[in-house]
Design an enzyme around this catalytic site. Structure first.
Site, PDB file in Angstrom:
ATOM      1  N   PRO A   1       0.856  -1.178   0.000  1.00  0.00           N
ATOM      2  CA  PRO A   1       0.000   0.000   0.000  1.00  0.00           C
ATOM      3  C   PRO A   1       0.899   1.236   0.000  1.00  0.00           C
ATOM      4  CG  PRO A   1      -0.527  -1.485   1.835  1.00  0.00           C
ATOM      5  CD  PRO A   1       0.751  -1.952   1.243  1.00  0.00           C
ATOM      6  N   CYS A   2       0.565   2.223  -0.779  1.00  0.00           N
ATOM      7  CA  CYS A   2       1.495   3.337  -0.938  1.00  0.00           C
ATOM      8  C   CYS A   2       0.838   4.688  -0.683  1.00  0.00           C
ATOM      9  CB  CYS A   2       2.049   3.321  -2.351  1.00  0.00           C
ATOM     10  SG  CYS A   2       3.524   4.302  -2.479  1.00  0.00           S
ATOM     11  N   GLN A   3       1.393   5.397   0.255  1.00  0.00           N
ATOM     12  CA  GLN A   3       0.960   6.769   0.496  1.00  0.00           C
ATOM     13  C   GLN A   3       2.112   7.675   0.062  1.00  0.00           C
ATOM     14  OE1 GLN A   3       2.246   4.515   2.608  1.00  0.00           O
ATOM     15  NE2 GLN A   3       1.872   5.154   4.708  1.00  0.00           N
TER      16      GLN A   3
END
Ligand SMILES: C[S@@+](CC[C@H](N)C(=O)[O-])C[C@H]1O[C@@H](n2cnc3c(N)ncnc32)[C@H](O)[C@@H]1O
Length: 330
Positions: free
Chosen positions: A81-83
């Site tokens: 998951p990438c923020q």
């Protein structure tokens, strides 16, 4: 083709495992391997993974893993998951210019200690543009910093046999140097069939919308009667039928955007949701009823399993990608 690594066992650590897209893809790829552990925090994903791969240990939350507690492995895989990473100081030092404090930072933290020969990562293609580009640049720089030579590419499921538009960014790294001429992009392949060929022969009645519900869609979306010659995908979000005979990107059911329109029967329009087997077939799985490639725990319902498919890896594409990569390396 079977690929036997020179130094067998070829051990795999599967980060952010979901339903085990890397495990299923590795089996498809023909690369002989052994998954020595995975990391996942979602209880439904863990249950589904271990229902299919009962002997693999979950090391849990990646942020809590001490790399020295992990067995050695040759490849780390993960669709993380990438923020966006902030720059120094913007968030009280929680994240920094190296992405520390993010889940990507944990991949680096683990791989810097364990030094696997290979790393395979996946993300949305949006990482290459706009505000996310800065984050992408940090990802590549960090992989380089800890010793990996990296290639990346956006691949679309529809170019490798599955009738689904699903564009994902793949990043592959090798410790040291990739061989001269190495190219991670597999040659494209023809579709194995159109969307209609990937649908169930006898979908269950509960998937269908009533005539009243269909009339309501026409009213809200200002469209004509659904009169098609073969089953096609309807994109609820953009309010249009896809006449290219393939499916839009499969997303978790709560996004609720994919519908199938079937030819009119007994004078009635036919408009329905995807079944679970259809979700998984469109993610590359063999789902023929008797010998399904993935088994579902009886405890999990449509929403839970559909969510896994919407977040998962296309195992057909992953098999092709890994075979292509490792036939050049092992
Ligand atoms: C995009 S999905 C990966 C899907 C997977 N590649 C597959 O084929 O199903 C990301 C996964 O990371 C998991 N995840 C999120 N935070 C995590 C953490 N701190 N440690 C381990 N896994 C985490 C989520 O539960 C989710 O299943």
């Amino acid at each position: 083709m079977h690929i036997l690594p020179e130094h067998f066992p070829f051990r795999v650590f599967e980060g952010f495992a979901g339903y085990g897209g890397a495990s299923f893809g590795l089996i498809r790829s023909g690369v002989r391997h052994q998954v020595i552990g995975f990391s996942e925090v979602d209880n439904d994903a863990i249950e589904l993974y271990q229902y299919n791969f009962p002997n693999v240990r979950n090391y849990g939350d990646i942020t809590q893993i001490n790399p020295n507690d992990l067995p050695d492995f040759e490849i780390f895989t993960g669709g993380f998951p990438c923020q966006p990473f902030s720059t120094v100081g913007k968030r009280q030092g929680q994240e920094d210019e190296r992405g520390r404090g993010t889940l990507f930072g944990d991949i680096i933290r683990i791989c810097e200690v364990k030094q696997p020969q290979y790393i395979l990562l996946e993300n949305v293609k949006g990482l290459l543009t706009g505000k996310m580009k800065h984050t992408f640049d940090i990802i590549i720089a960090e992989l380089n910093r800890i010793g990996y030579d990296v290639q990346y590419a956006v691949l679309n499921s529809k170019d490798y046999g599955i009738p689904q538009t699903r564009e994902r960014l793949w990043i592959f790294g090798k410790l040291g140097h990739l061989p001269k001429g190495f190219d991670m992009v597999p040659p494209t392949l023809p579709l194995q069939g159109y969307l209609a060929d990937f649908l169930d022969k006898n979908p269950t009645p509960d998937l269908y919308k009533s005539q009243k519900q269909i009339a309501r869609i026409h009213e809200i979306h200002h469209n004509e009667k659904f009169d098609v010659k073969e089953p096609l995908c309807y994109d609820i979000y953009n309010r249009k039928i896809r006449y290219d005979r393939i499916c839009m990107t499969v997303t978790p059911p709560e996004h609720n955007v994919i519908r199938i329109i079937e030819p009119i029967k007994n004078g009635e329009e036919r408009f329905r949701k995807l079944s679970l087997s259809e979700h998984f077939r469109l993610m590359g799985f063999r789902m023929d009823g008797k010998d399904n490639e993935i088994e579902f725990p009886p405890t999990q319902n449509y929403t839970k399993l559909g969510r896994r498919a919407g977040n998962g890896w296309d195992v057909n594409l992953v098999g092709i990608l890994l075979n292509h990569i490792f036939s050049q390396l092992l």
